[in-house]
Design an enzyme around this catalytic site. Structure first.
Site, PDB file in Angstrom:
ATOM      1  CG  ASN A   1      -0.221  -0.099   2.507  1.00  0.00           C
ATOM      2  OD1 ASN A   1       0.501   0.822   2.871  1.00  0.00           O
ATOM      3  ND2 ASN A   1      -0.363  -1.210   3.223  1.00  0.00           N
TER       4      ASN A   1
ATOM      5  CG  PHE B   1      -2.719   5.710  13.249  1.00  0.00           C
ATOM      6  CD1 PHE B   1      -2.036   5.521  14.434  1.00  0.00           C
ATOM      7  CD2 PHE B   1      -2.559   6.922  12.577  1.00  0.00           C
ATOM      8  CE1 PHE B   1      -1.217   6.512  14.952  1.00  0.00           C
ATOM      9  CE2 PHE B   1      -1.742   7.911  13.077  1.00  0.00           C
ATOM     10  CZ  PHE B   1      -1.067   7.723  14.259  1.00  0.00           C
TER      11      PHE B   1
ATOM     12  CE  LYS C   1     -11.218   0.936  10.947  1.00  0.00           C
ATOM     13  NZ  LYS C   1     -10.487   1.695   9.948  1.00  0.00           N
TER      14      LYS C   1
ATOM     15  CE  LYS D   1      -9.185  -2.984  14.053  1.00  0.00           C
ATOM     16  NZ  LYS D   1      -8.104  -3.057  13.080  1.00  0.00           N
TER      17      LYS D   1
HETATM   18  N1  CTP Z   1      -4.209  -3.249  11.914  1.00  0.00           N
HETATM   19  C1  CTP Z   1      -3.585  -4.323  12.495  1.00  0.00           C
HETATM   20  N2  CTP Z   1      -3.534  -5.525  11.848  1.00  0.00           N
HETATM   21  C2  CTP Z   1      -4.135  -5.687  10.653  1.00  0.00           C
HETATM   22  C3  CTP Z   1      -4.799  -4.591  10.050  1.00  0.00           C
HETATM   23  C4  CTP Z   1      -4.819  -3.383  10.708  1.00  0.00           C
HETATM   24  O1  CTP Z   1      -3.037  -4.173  13.595  1.00  0.00           O
HETATM   25  N3  CTP Z   1      -4.076  -6.870  10.052  1.00  0.00           N
HETATM   26  C5  CTP Z   1      -4.251  -1.990  12.659  1.00  0.00           C
HETATM   27  C6  CTP Z   1      -3.574  -0.821  11.966  1.00  0.00           C
HETATM   28  O2  CTP Z   1      -2.216  -0.732  12.313  1.00  0.00           O
HETATM   29  C7  CTP Z   1      -4.364   0.366  12.513  1.00  0.00           C
HETATM   30  C8  CTP Z   1      -5.737  -0.201  12.775  1.00  0.00           C
HETATM   31  O3  CTP Z   1      -5.589  -1.612  12.815  1.00  0.00           O
HETATM   32  O4  CTP Z   1      -3.845   0.806  13.749  1.00  0.00           O
HETATM   33  C9  CTP Z   1      -6.804   0.151  11.787  1.00  0.00           C
HETATM   34  O5  CTP Z   1      -6.462  -0.215  10.508  1.00  0.00           O
HETATM   35  P1  CTP Z   1      -7.473  -0.011   9.281  1.00  0.00           P
HETATM   36  O6  CTP Z   1      -6.889  -0.660   8.082  1.00  0.00           O
HETATM   37  O7  CTP Z   1      -7.892   1.426   9.189  1.00  0.00           O
HETATM   38  O8  CTP Z   1      -8.739  -0.779   9.777  1.00  0.00           O
HETATM   39  P2  CTP Z   1      -9.192  -2.236   9.679  1.00  0.00           P
HETATM   40  O9  CTP Z   1      -9.491  -2.707  11.056  1.00  0.00           O
HETATM   41  O10 CTP Z   1      -8.242  -3.058   8.900  1.00  0.00           O
HETATM   42  O11 CTP Z   1     -10.590  -2.087   8.959  1.00  0.00           O
HETATM   43  P3  CTP Z   1     -10.965  -1.678   7.460  1.00  0.00           P
HETATM   44  O12 CTP Z   1      -9.741  -1.981   6.619  1.00  0.00           O
HETATM   45  O13 CTP Z   1     -12.124  -2.520   7.161  1.00  0.00           O
HETATM   46  O14 CTP Z   1     -11.295  -0.212   7.542  1.00  0.00           O
END
Ligand code: CTP
Length: 275
Positions: A87, A201, A215, A219
């Site tokens: 990404n 984040f 979230k 979480k």
């Molecule tokens: N994160 C994580 N592990 C993953 C994906 C995300 O720890 N496999 C953490 C990121 O570091 C961030 C947070 O979760 O602090 C939110 O990430 P984001 O991608 O915005 O949210 P998701 O929970 O993945 O939800 P979505 O992609 O559906 O918005």
């Protein structure tokens, strides 16, 4: 000084004594010296000297005694030996947090995906590639940290199979089956030790506050730093960010500012409102 002088046991003994009394000694650089000898004794780079000075004087040491782990950057999920899924994260936000936390006296571990940034001075850097690598490194260190800030853009999906050989093209479309990665922040929330502070984040393109609050709850995080990718001056690659800091009872939108300023505000919010 000349290498022979620097390496002399009496000088080394004196340096060791200074360290014993708590004096920070900056190691000399190695290379061509003024006297044309080659070895240790050169003045360190101005950049490094500046880092030492900033560490001393830039901030009050309000994070002294705190152990902080920060994740930063993207992850890379291999498809075959040639291709990856990744990404646009550049790591700037996470690196800024690590730098400011160190300058405020924290012991900082920075777990970083592949980025083009120099690790901030005085942090302990762990380099990772995939979401699974990041999970392994973060989960094994989680218990040792008082504050964990997950600024990394971790892949939510990874290929079901990684091909050992380069996938050759053929006519027609190609689909790559993907499976979910472990949600690291969620795992940390489920295994939070008493008193530990967990900050995630959230990057969104719509419904920023609603999605970010979900979230926070799902979480079991203590704080979510949310930003809207569609706003100019926020998100990936920029030097500034526009974030909203969300906790259980509060929601605070900050104006556009430099990522180090944002880092300072996030750390203030953690220390003064929550710990
Ligand atoms: N994160 C994580 N592990 C993953 C994906 C995300 O720890 N496999 C953490 C990121 O570091 C961030 C947070 O979760 O602090 C939110 O990430 P984001 O991608 O915005 O949210 P998701 O929970 O993945 O939800 P979505 O992609 O559906 O918005």
């Amino acid at each position: 000084m000349n290498t022979n002088m620097y390496e002399n046991p009496i000088v080394q003994d004196n340096i060791a004594r200074l360290r014993k009394f708590g004096i920070d000694v900056i190691e000399p650089d190695t290379g061509l010296l003024a006297c044309k000898d080659i070895g240790a004794g050169k003045m360190p780079s101005e950049e490094l000297l500046l880092e030492y000075i900033l560490k001393e004087i830039r901030f009050k040491k309000d994070f002294a005694g705190k152990k902080v782990m920060v994740t930063a950057g993207p992850t890379e999920e291999a498809i075959d030996p040639v291709r990856i899924i990744t990404n646009h994260s550049t790591g700037k936000m996470g690196y800024a947090i690590a730098k400011v936390a160190v300058q405020r006296g924290a012991a900082v571990t920075l777990v970083s995906g592949p980025v083009n940034l120099k690790p901030p001075a005085f942090t302990s850097i762990i380099n990772v590639k995939s979401a699974q690598d990041m999970f392994n490194e973060v989960s094994s260190r989680a218990k040792d940290n008082d504050i964990i800030i997950m600024a990394a853009a971790v892949a939510d999906y990874t290929p079901v199979n990684v091909s050992d050989e380069k996938i050759k093209k053929s006519d027609g479309n190609l689909s790559i089956p993907l499976k979910r990665t472990t949600d690291i922040l969620k795992y940390l929330g489920e295994n939070k030790k008493t008193g530990q502070f967990l900050c995630g984040f959230s990057m969104e393109t719509k419904n920023l506050l609603d999605n970010s609050r979900k979230k926070l709850v799902n979480k079991n995080a203590d704080m979510i730093v949310a930003n809207n990718l569609k706003i100019k001056g926020a998100g990936f690659g920029t030097d500034t960010n526009i974030v909203t800091i969300i906790t259980k009872d509060n929601c605070k939108e900050l104006e556009q500012m430099d990522k180090e300023e944002v880092a300072k505000c996030i750390l203030d919010e953690i220390l003064y409102k929550n710990l």
